[in-house]
Scaffold this motif. Structure first.
Motif, PDB file in Angstrom:
ATOM      1  N   THR A   1       0.818  -1.211   0.000  1.00 35.59           N
ATOM      2  CA  THR A   1       0.000   0.000   0.000  1.00 35.59           C
ATOM      3  C   THR A   1       0.849   1.257   0.000  1.00 35.59           C
ATOM      4  OG1 THR A   1      -0.154  -0.071   2.389  1.00 35.59           O
ATOM      5  CG2 THR A   1      -1.927  -1.119   1.152  1.00 35.59           C
TER       6      THR A   1
ATOM      7  N   PRO B   1      -7.211  -1.623  -1.442  1.00 34.38           N
ATOM      8  CA  PRO B   1      -7.445  -2.293  -0.176  1.00 34.38           C
ATOM      9  C   PRO B   1      -6.109  -2.709   0.424  1.00 34.38           C
ATOM     10  CG  PRO B   1      -8.180  -3.663  -2.008  1.00 34.38           C
ATOM     11  CD  PRO B   1      -7.748  -2.347  -2.567  1.00 34.38           C
ATOM     12  N   THR B   2      -6.050  -2.837   1.739  1.00 24.29           N
ATOM     13  CA  THR B   2      -4.776  -3.081   2.385  1.00 24.29           C
ATOM     14  C   THR B   2      -4.347  -4.534   2.379  1.00 24.29           C
ATOM     15  OG1 THR B   2      -5.913  -3.212   4.491  1.00 24.29           O
ATOM     16  CG2 THR B   2      -4.981  -1.080   3.881  1.00 24.29           C
TER      17      THR B   2
ATOM     18  N   THR C   1      -5.582  -8.881   1.298  1.00 25.89           N
ATOM     19  CA  THR C   1      -6.550  -9.889   0.887  1.00 25.89           C
ATOM     20  C   THR C   1      -6.069 -11.234   1.381  1.00 25.89           C
ATOM     21  OG1 THR C   1      -5.441 -10.253  -1.223  1.00 25.89           O
ATOM     22  CG2 THR C   1      -7.221  -8.629  -1.202  1.00 25.89           C
TER      23      THR C   1
ATOM     24  N   THR D   1     -14.966 -10.075   4.856  1.00 33.77           N
ATOM     25  CA  THR D   1     -13.984  -9.079   4.445  1.00 33.77           C
ATOM     26  C   THR D   1     -14.440  -7.695   4.857  1.00 33.77           C
ATOM     27  OG1 THR D   1     -15.013  -8.806   2.291  1.00 33.77           O
ATOM     28  CG2 THR D   1     -13.257 -10.426   2.439  1.00 33.77           C
ATOM     29  N   HIS D   2     -13.465  -6.858   5.087  1.00 36.47           N
ATOM     30  CA  HIS D   2     -13.706  -5.450   5.384  1.00 36.47           C
ATOM     31  C   HIS D   2     -12.700  -4.675   4.554  1.00 36.47           C
ATOM     32  CE1 HIS D   2     -14.692  -1.866   7.679  1.00 36.47           C
ATOM     33  NE2 HIS D   2     -13.401  -1.609   7.660  1.00 36.47           N
ATOM     34  N   THR D   3     -13.187  -3.865   3.637  1.00 34.35           N
ATOM     35  CA  THR D   3     -12.308  -3.083   2.785  1.00 34.35           C
ATOM     36  C   THR D   3     -12.385  -1.635   3.209  1.00 34.35           C
ATOM     37  OG1 THR D   3     -12.734  -4.590   0.950  1.00 34.35           O
ATOM     38  CG2 THR D   3     -11.799  -2.446   0.397  1.00 34.35           C
ATOM     39  N   HIS D   4     -11.228  -1.056   3.467  1.00 35.95           N
ATOM     40  CA  HIS D   4     -11.141   0.347   3.852  1.00 35.95           C
ATOM     41  C   HIS D   4     -10.484   1.088   2.696  1.00 35.95           C
ATOM     42  CE1 HIS D   4     -10.735   3.805   6.485  1.00 35.95           C
ATOM     43  NE2 HIS D   4      -9.515   3.945   6.007  1.00 35.95           N
ATOM     44  N   VAL D   5     -11.211   2.009   2.072  1.00 36.15           N
ATOM     45  CA  VAL D   5     -10.677   2.768   0.947  1.00 36.15           C
ATOM     46  C   VAL D   5     -10.252   4.126   1.469  1.00 36.15           C
ATOM     47  CG1 VAL D   5     -11.190   3.798  -1.293  1.00 36.15           C
ATOM     48  CG2 VAL D   5     -12.130   1.561  -0.698  1.00 36.15           C
TER      49      VAL D   5
END
Length: 118
Positions: free
Chosen positions: A26, A37-38, A40, A51-55
């Motif tokens: 990242t 995303p940080t 996978t 899953t939790h995606t932080h943009v």
């Protein structure tokens, strides 16, 4: 079926360590102003994956966090840029004399494709 006929129970699997090939860098994405995303990962067989995606949107000019996306057009080309509040204000100050002198128009409508029947 008797107990003697059953196969022995399967021992539990040890926890999986993340595959380094699946973790994204990242830092290099951030320096280029990309939203990524940080991390996978893949679930173990028989497990579900939450899953939790932080943009995180970063300024396209200097990479600072917390930018917003702005769209504009020049000629026939549309553009999109992520800017911090300070850079947005700089852009507006630079364009202010031109915006003030310009005439407002409506955006051209895109042509719809006609449905074809055979």
């Amino acid at each position: 079926m008797d107990r003697e006929d059953l196969p022995p129970p399967t021992p539990p699997r040890p926890p999986r360590t993340p595959d380094p090939r699946r973790i994204r860098d990242t830092a290099s994405s951030r320096s280029r102003g990309l939203n990524a995303p940080t991390e996978t990962s893949q679930p173990n067989p028989g497990q579900s994956l939450a899953t939790h995606t932080h943009v995180l949107t970063t300024d396209d000019l200097d990479g600072t966090e917390g930018a917003r996306t702005y769209r504009f057009a020049w000629g026939e080309t549309g553009y999109e840029i992520d800017l911090s509040d300070a850079h947005r204000d700089e852009l507006l100050r630079a364009l202010e004399p031109y915006i003030t002198a310009a005439r407002k128009t409506t955006a051209p409508r895109r042509a719809r494709r006609a449905a074809t029947t055979d």
